[in-house]
Write a protein that holds these residues in place. Structure first.
Motif, PDB file in Angstrom:
ATOM      1  N   HIS A   1      -3.433   3.787   2.681  1.00 10.23           N
ATOM      2  CA  HIS A   1      -4.337   2.670   3.017  1.00 10.23           C
ATOM      3  C   HIS A   1      -5.613   2.726   2.186  1.00 10.23           C
ATOM      4  CE1 HIS A   1      -2.222   1.992   6.833  1.00 10.23           C
ATOM      5  NE2 HIS A   1      -2.309   3.274   7.070  1.00 10.23           N
TER       6      HIS A   1
ATOM      7  N   ARG B   1      -8.489  -2.073   3.980  1.00  4.50           N
ATOM      8  CA  ARG B   1      -7.316  -2.899   3.698  1.00  4.50           C
ATOM      9  C   ARG B   1      -6.535  -3.238   4.976  1.00  4.50           C
ATOM     10  NH1 ARG B   1      -3.640  -4.414  -0.515  1.00  4.50           N
ATOM     11  NH2 ARG B   1      -2.734  -6.172   0.573  1.00  4.50           N
TER      12      ARG B   1
ATOM     13  N   VAL C   1       0.834  -1.212   0.000  1.00  2.32           N
ATOM     14  CA  VAL C   1       0.000   0.000   0.000  1.00  2.32           C
ATOM     15  C   VAL C   1       0.871   1.266   0.000  1.00  2.32           C
ATOM     16  CG1 VAL C   1      -1.978  -1.138   1.117  1.00  2.32           C
ATOM     17  CG2 VAL C   1      -0.264  -0.021   2.529  1.00  2.32           C
TER      18      VAL C   1
END
Lengths: 227, 142
Positions: free
Chosen positions: A177, A181, A150
């Motif tokens: 993010h 997630r 990410v």
């Protein structure tokens, strides 16, 4: 030990396997470079014998290549050795700065494959804690693996640490993010199990784009948390 | 006839040394550390063999192999890997690789594989030429 391998054992073994496989793969690359340069030196020597002309600059440059690959291999083996010894004791005194350096070195190859840069910003004085070094490596790996996935368009992840009020904090920043997630990725098993074993808390800050691992200065093994 | 070879591997010191050794054995060698650049080179030029590393940043070797084979099924590709497993070998062969070699490689073995790749490519090209000629002959009423 309750006779079953359990989630910590199962994911711990997988993690150990992934790290050693990656390090051994990198060592094979080093050997391949040394092999090609040794072959090249042999080819050049044959040519020099035939022509009678000696190219000292070429030999010097090849020696430099050997030297840099030997240093690279030495670093990989030193990290691998330190990582293997992280299993020696259920809890021991750890210099977090040193452990973070090893963790980042071990993760380097995975990061390179994903095109992500890992930047370590360490304090000048050691940050010490008593913990289980192996599972701290495991938790760091889980967080870094998540962070690499990410890391957003900049593809740069920063890691720093400090000690404050009896707690040790490791901040991993540079994250973007996606919704849900964090919960699905890092907070799912085995992340929760490893964090729980170490008595660690994982705090996500979506605005700042970071995850902070907070660890106790001294690990406490309560019942059910013992190895 | 000298073999024309493309080397794609992200380890610069590896391809530099290997290129030089292959050139001293009479081959014409192009090389790149970037798989994406490798694909661009393949679009512009033709090669007797492509030597491709399996694990690279940007794109892995199997992805590159798939793209090259889709564009030009006749290209002969030899994959290089740190650890050759049966599983990897099967996957590579299924995607059309000619061979899978484990690093560190033996230059004599690699040279032999490249010569075989060149021969195989020539047979494929000859077959295609024959087919084209046959088509022309059968479609025209002389």
């Amino acid at each position: 030990m309750n006779g079953t391998i359990g989630i910590l054992g199962e994911t711990g073994l997988k993690f150990f396997g992934a790290m050693t496989a990656s390090a051994s793969h990198e060592l094979k690359n080093v050997l391949a470079i040394i092999n090609e340069n040794a072959g090249l030196m042999s080819d050049l020597t044959e040519m020099m014998i035939k022509s009678g002309a000696v190219d000292l600059d070429r030999i010097h440059s090849l020696a430099g290549r050997f030297g840099s690959q030997v240093s690279r291999a030495d670093r990989i083996i030193r990290n691998l050795n330190q990582f293997a010894h992280s299993m020696d004791h259920p809890a021991n005194e750890v210099d977090l700065c040193e452990q973070l350096q090893v963790a980042v070195d071990l993760t380097h190859r995975f990061a390179a494959m994903k095109g992500v840069g890992l930047e370590l910003d360490l304090p000048e004085t050691p940050v010490c804690l008593k913990t289980n070094s192996f599972f701290l490596h495991h938790l760091l790996w889980l967080c870094l693996e998540y962070a690499m996935d990410v890391s957003g368009p900049q593809k740069s992840v920063k890691i720093d640490c400090n000690k404050h009020s009896g707690k040790v904090n490791i901040k991993i920043s540079g994250l973007h993010h996606p919704p849900n997630r964090y919960e699905e990725g890092l907070l799912s098993e085995p992340g929760k199990a490893v964090a729980n074993f170490l008595g660690a808390a994982l705090i996500s800050d979506e605005e700042e784009g970071s995850v902070t691992i907070t660890l106790p200065e001294n690990i406490v093994f309560s019942e059910g948390r013992q190895l | 006839m000298s073999e024309k070879v493309l080397l794609i591997d992200d380890e610069k010191d590896f391809i530099e040394a290997l290129s030089e050794r292959m050139e001293s054995r009479g081959m014409k060698v192009s090389s790149t550390v970037s798989p994406k650049e490798g694909l661009e080179i393949v679009d512009k030029e033709t090669f007797d063999a492509i030597i491709l590393d399996l694990k690279m940043p940007e794109m892995n070797g199997l992805e590159v192999l798939k793209i090259i084979k889709e564009k030009n099924p006749d290209l002969q590709i030899i994959l290089l890997t740190g650890h050759a497993t049966v599983e990897k070998g099967i996957e590579a062969m299924k995607l059309g690789a000619m061979d899978l070699l484990e690093k560190p490689i033996d230059i004599a073995t690699l040279t032999d594989k490249i010569k075989k790749a060149q021969a195989r490519k020539m047979i494929l090209v000859e077959k295609k030429t024959e087919e084209k000629i046959r088509k022309i002959i059968t479609s025209k009423s002389w």
